[in-house]
Motif scaffolding. Structure first.
Motif, PDB file in Angstrom:
ATOM      1  N   VAL A 167       1.277  -1.135   0.125  1.00  0.00           N
ATOM      2  CA  VAL A 167      -0.268  -0.172   0.043  1.00  0.00           C
ATOM      3  C   VAL A 167       0.703   1.460  -0.013  1.00  0.00           C
ATOM      4  O   VAL A 167       0.620   2.300  -1.278  1.00  0.00           O
ATOM      5  CB  VAL A 167      -1.016  -0.133   1.280  1.00  0.00           C
ATOM      6  N   ALA A 168       1.912   1.192   0.477  1.00  0.00           N
ATOM      7  CA  ALA A 168       2.843   2.144   0.882  1.00  0.00           C
ATOM      8  C   ALA A 168       3.754   2.002  -0.222  1.00  0.00           C
ATOM      9  O   ALA A 168       3.837   3.938  -1.020  1.00  0.00           O
ATOM     10  CB  ALA A 168       3.982   1.910   1.982  1.00  0.00           C
ATOM     11  N   ASP A 169       4.027   0.882  -1.355  1.00  0.00           N
ATOM     12  CA  ASP A 169       4.752   1.796  -2.616  1.00  0.00           C
ATOM     13  C   ASP A 169       3.193   1.930  -3.811  1.00  0.00           C
ATOM     14  O   ASP A 169       4.458   2.931  -4.406  1.00  0.00           O
ATOM     15  CB  ASP A 169       5.505   0.255  -3.090  1.00  0.00           C
ATOM     16  N   GLY A 170       2.402   1.710  -3.500  1.00  0.00           N
ATOM     17  CA  GLY A 170       1.501   2.023  -3.830  1.00  0.00           C
ATOM     18  C   GLY A 170       0.848   3.459  -4.231  1.00  0.00           C
ATOM     19  O   GLY A 170       0.795   4.197  -5.513  1.00  0.00           O
ATOM     20  N   LEU A 171       1.373   4.018  -3.129  1.00  0.00           N
ATOM     21  CA  LEU A 171       1.451   6.098  -2.871  1.00  0.00           C
ATOM     22  C   LEU A 171       2.423   6.452  -3.934  1.00  0.00           C
ATOM     23  O   LEU A 171       2.178   7.521  -4.280  1.00  0.00           O
ATOM     24  CB  LEU A 171       1.212   6.271  -1.522  1.00  0.00           C
ATOM     25  N   ARG A 172       3.108   5.926  -4.114  1.00  0.00           N
ATOM     26  CA  ARG A 172       4.226   6.020  -4.647  1.00  0.00           C
ATOM     27  C   ARG A 172       4.542   6.129  -5.969  1.00  0.00           C
ATOM     28  O   ARG A 172       5.315   6.473  -6.971  1.00  0.00           O
ATOM     29  CB  ARG A 172       5.932   5.904  -4.218  1.00  0.00           C
ATOM     30  N   GLY A 173       4.089   4.801  -7.028  1.00  0.00           N
ATOM     31  CA  GLY A 173       4.347   3.696  -7.966  1.00  0.00           C
ATOM     32  C   GLY A 173       3.389   2.909  -7.885  1.00  0.00           C
ATOM     33  O   GLY A 173       2.917   2.365  -7.584  1.00  0.00           O
ATOM     34  N   PRO A 174       3.369   2.304  -9.657  1.00  0.00           N
ATOM     35  CA  PRO A 174       2.067   0.949  -9.907  1.00  0.00           C
ATOM     36  C   PRO A 174       3.263  -0.108  -9.401  1.00  0.00           C
ATOM     37  O   PRO A 174       4.279  -0.563  -8.957  1.00  0.00           O
ATOM     38  CB  PRO A 174       2.336   1.321 -11.102  1.00  0.00           C
ATOM     39  N   VAL A 175       2.493  -0.903  -8.227  1.00  0.00           N
ATOM     40  CA  VAL A 175       2.860  -2.173  -8.179  1.00  0.00           C
ATOM     41  C   VAL A 175       1.521  -2.932  -7.917  1.00  0.00           C
ATOM     42  O   VAL A 175       0.682  -2.731  -8.238  1.00  0.00           O
ATOM     43  CB  VAL A 175       3.036  -1.632  -6.159  1.00  0.00           C
ATOM     44  N   GLY A 176       1.884  -4.997  -7.557  1.00  0.00           N
ATOM     45  CA  GLY A 176       0.927  -6.020  -8.190  1.00  0.00           C
ATOM     46  C   GLY A 176       1.204  -6.027  -9.276  1.00  0.00           C
ATOM     47  O   GLY A 176       0.688  -5.355  -9.954  1.00  0.00           O
ATOM     48  N   ILE A 177       0.801  -7.595  -9.087  1.00  0.00           N
ATOM     49  CA  ILE A 177       0.734  -7.997 -10.777  1.00  0.00           C
ATOM     50  C   ILE A 177      -0.467  -8.534 -10.424  1.00  0.00           C
ATOM     51  O   ILE A 177      -1.082  -9.886 -12.011  1.00  0.00           O
ATOM     52  CB  ILE A 177       1.718  -8.850 -11.211  1.00  0.00           C
ATOM     53  N   GLY A 178      -1.135  -9.736  -9.417  1.00  0.00           N
ATOM     54  CA  GLY A 178      -2.405 -10.244  -9.145  1.00  0.00           C
ATOM     55  C   GLY A 178      -3.774  -9.657  -9.447  1.00  0.00           C
ATOM     56  O   GLY A 178      -3.344  -9.043  -9.525  1.00  0.00           O
ATOM     57  N   ASP A 179      -4.634 -10.386  -8.463  1.00  0.00           N
ATOM     58  CA  ASP A 179      -5.202  -9.721  -7.615  1.00  0.00           C
ATOM     59  C   ASP A 179      -5.622  -8.894  -7.458  1.00  0.00           C
ATOM     60  O   ASP A 179      -6.407  -8.092  -7.339  1.00  0.00           O
ATOM     61  CB  ASP A 179      -6.170 -10.844  -7.286  1.00  0.00           C
ATOM     62  N   VAL A 180      -4.865  -7.837  -7.480  1.00  0.00           N
ATOM     63  CA  VAL A 180      -4.706  -6.359  -6.639  1.00  0.00           C
ATOM     64  C   VAL A 180      -3.587  -5.688  -7.036  1.00  0.00           C
ATOM     65  O   VAL A 180      -2.434  -6.346  -7.202  1.00  0.00           O
ATOM     66  CB  VAL A 180      -4.425  -6.236  -4.337  1.00  0.00           C
ATOM     67  N   ARG A 181      -3.277  -4.010  -8.160  1.00  0.00           N
ATOM     68  CA  ARG A 181      -3.133  -3.408  -8.009  1.00  0.00           C
ATOM     69  C   ARG A 181      -3.278  -2.487  -8.287  1.00  0.00           C
ATOM     70  O   ARG A 181      -4.112  -1.639  -7.504  1.00  0.00           O
ATOM     71  CB  ARG A 181      -2.922  -3.533  -9.410  1.00  0.00           C
ATOM     72  N   LEU A 182      -1.880  -1.098  -7.197  1.00  0.00           N
ATOM     73  CA  LEU A 182      -2.732  -0.120  -6.668  1.00  0.00           C
ATOM     74  C   LEU A 182      -1.528   0.376  -7.907  1.00  0.00           C
ATOM     75  O   LEU A 182      -0.671   0.422  -7.791  1.00  0.00           O
ATOM     76  CB  LEU A 182      -1.931   0.226  -5.120  1.00  0.00           C
ATOM     77  N   SER A 183      -1.474   2.524  -7.849  1.00  0.00           N
ATOM     78  CA  SER A 183      -1.379   2.740  -8.462  1.00  0.00           C
ATOM     79  C   SER A 183      -1.473   4.898  -7.339  1.00  0.00           C
ATOM     80  O   SER A 183      -2.895   4.561  -7.520  1.00  0.00           O
ATOM     81  CB  SER A 183      -1.165   2.885  -9.648  1.00  0.00           C
ATOM     82  N   PRO A 184      -0.721   5.198  -7.428  1.00  0.00           N
ATOM     83  CA  PRO A 184      -1.087   7.174  -7.310  1.00  0.00           C
ATOM     84  C   PRO A 184      -1.636   7.300  -8.816  1.00  0.00           C
ATOM     85  O   PRO A 184      -1.039   7.295  -9.961  1.00  0.00           O
ATOM     86  CB  PRO A 184       0.346   7.450  -7.057  1.00  0.00           C
TER      87      PRO A 184
ATOM     88  N   VAL B  73      -3.608  11.253 -10.322  1.00  0.00           N
ATOM     89  CA  VAL B  73      -3.596  12.648  -9.921  1.00  0.00           C
ATOM     90  C   VAL B  73      -4.960  13.004 -10.354  1.00  0.00           C
ATOM     91  O   VAL B  73      -5.697  12.440 -11.600  1.00  0.00           O
ATOM     92  CB  VAL B  73      -3.207  13.588 -10.456  1.00  0.00           C
ATOM     93  N   ARG B  74      -6.127  13.404  -9.492  1.00  0.00           N
ATOM     94  CA  ARG B  74      -7.442  14.140 -10.090  1.00  0.00           C
ATOM     95  C   ARG B  74      -7.466  15.865  -9.448  1.00  0.00           C
ATOM     96  O   ARG B  74      -7.585  16.419  -8.023  1.00  0.00           O
ATOM     97  CB  ARG B  74      -8.305  13.085  -8.903  1.00  0.00           C
ATOM     98  N   GLY B  75      -6.970  16.323 -10.324  1.00  0.00           N
ATOM     99  CA  GLY B  75      -7.955  17.937 -10.019  1.00  0.00           C
ATOM    100  C   GLY B  75      -5.790  18.344  -9.057  1.00  0.00           C
ATOM    101  O   GLY B  75      -4.919  18.227  -9.823  1.00  0.00           O
ATOM    102  N   ALA B  76      -6.500  19.247  -7.969  1.00  0.00           N
ATOM    103  CA  ALA B  76      -5.294  19.147  -7.601  1.00  0.00           C
ATOM    104  C   ALA B  76      -5.158  18.419  -6.241  1.00  0.00           C
ATOM    105  O   ALA B  76      -4.111  18.596  -5.503  1.00  0.00           O
ATOM    106  CB  ALA B  76      -6.066  21.083  -7.027  1.00  0.00           C
TER     107      ALA B  76
ATOM    108  N   PHE C 225     -10.884   4.689  -5.087  1.00  0.00           N
ATOM    109  CA  PHE C 225     -10.117   5.698  -5.034  1.00  0.00           C
ATOM    110  C   PHE C 225     -10.138   6.578  -4.267  1.00  0.00           C
ATOM    111  O   PHE C 225     -11.245   6.565  -3.648  1.00  0.00           O
ATOM    112  CB  PHE C 225     -10.296   6.839  -6.532  1.00  0.00           C
ATOM    113  N   ALA C 226      -9.117   6.214  -3.228  1.00  0.00           N
ATOM    114  CA  ALA C 226      -9.137   7.199  -1.930  1.00  0.00           C
ATOM    115  C   ALA C 226      -8.041   8.496  -2.143  1.00  0.00           C
ATOM    116  O   ALA C 226      -7.409   8.521  -2.699  1.00  0.00           O
ATOM    117  CB  ALA C 226      -8.359   5.880  -1.026  1.00  0.00           C
ATOM    118  N   TRP C 227      -8.233   9.081  -1.365  1.00  0.00           N
ATOM    119  CA  TRP C 227      -7.453  10.390  -1.034  1.00  0.00           C
ATOM    120  C   TRP C 227      -5.783   9.970  -0.457  1.00  0.00           C
ATOM    121  O   TRP C 227      -6.099   9.207   0.428  1.00  0.00           O
ATOM    122  CB  TRP C 227      -8.048  11.514  -0.165  1.00  0.00           C
ATOM    123  N   ALA C 228      -5.329  10.106  -1.318  1.00  0.00           N
ATOM    124  CA  ALA C 228      -3.476   9.417  -1.138  1.00  0.00           C
ATOM    125  C   ALA C 228      -2.852   9.611   0.375  1.00  0.00           C
ATOM    126  O   ALA C 228      -2.456   9.118   1.157  1.00  0.00           O
ATOM    127  CB  ALA C 228      -2.080   9.439  -2.051  1.00  0.00           C
ATOM    128  N   GLU C 229      -3.133  11.006   1.104  1.00  0.00           N
ATOM    129  CA  GLU C 229      -2.555  11.779   1.834  1.00  0.00           C
ATOM    130  C   GLU C 229      -3.083  10.799   3.074  1.00  0.00           C
ATOM    131  O   GLU C 229      -3.029  11.191   4.369  1.00  0.00           O
ATOM    132  CB  GLU C 229      -3.274  13.220   2.395  1.00  0.00           C
TER     133      GLU C 229
END
Length: 141
Positions: free
Chosen positions: A58-75, A77-80, A104-108
């Motif tokens: 989850v922490a890595d997904g805040l910085r860049g794309p991760v995951g190749i299986g059933d779960v994939r996370l990535s940051p 940008v939406r508006g500001a 979609f969840a707010w990264a902060e």
């Protein structure tokens, strides 16, 4: 001190080509399972899905794309703001495809939750308890 971290946040769910709509995400962390974050998604009092996620993924997904299986996370940008895009692939459908949802969840907000978990158990100091696990397996428990 509370040995658990729990945070309920409003996220947006997009499933089956639909528009995004708000649902609740109940994020929890238990130091007894130090590598896992549990996310329970609900709407109108009904649980839609429950996933256990790797905390560092989850922490890595805040910085860049991760995951190749059933779960994939990535940051994203939406508006500001910045979001964490969580893509989940579920059970097979009768047509041969798989259930698919994007949250979609707010990264902060997710980052603040992870900071709270790190105050309880710092990365690298997780107690795995492998000896107890192996003893249980070998004893047939």
């Amino acid at each position: 001190m509370n040995p658990f971290v729990h945070k309920t946040v409003v996220v947006e769910l997009q499933a089956g080509g639909s528009e995004r709509f708000p649902v609740l995400a109940h994020l929890s962390y238990d130091p007894a399972d130090p590598f896992a974050v549990t996310a329970v998604f609900s709407h109108d009092g009904r649980v839609l899905a429950r996933w256990q996620l790797d905390r560092e993924m989850v922490a890595d997904g805040l910085r860049g794309p991760v995951g190749i299986g059933d779960v994939r996370l990535s940051p994203e940008v939406r508006g500001a703001g910045r979001e964490l895009r969580m893509e989940f692939l579920g059970e097979p459908r009768p047509d041969g495809g798989r259930h698919h949802a994007v949250v979609f969840a707010w990264a902060e907000t997710v980052g603040e939750f992870l900071d709270e978990t790190r105050r309880l158990v710092a990365p690298g100091s997780e107690d795995v308890g492998i000896d107890d696990f192996l003893a249980d397996v070998l004893a047939g428990r």
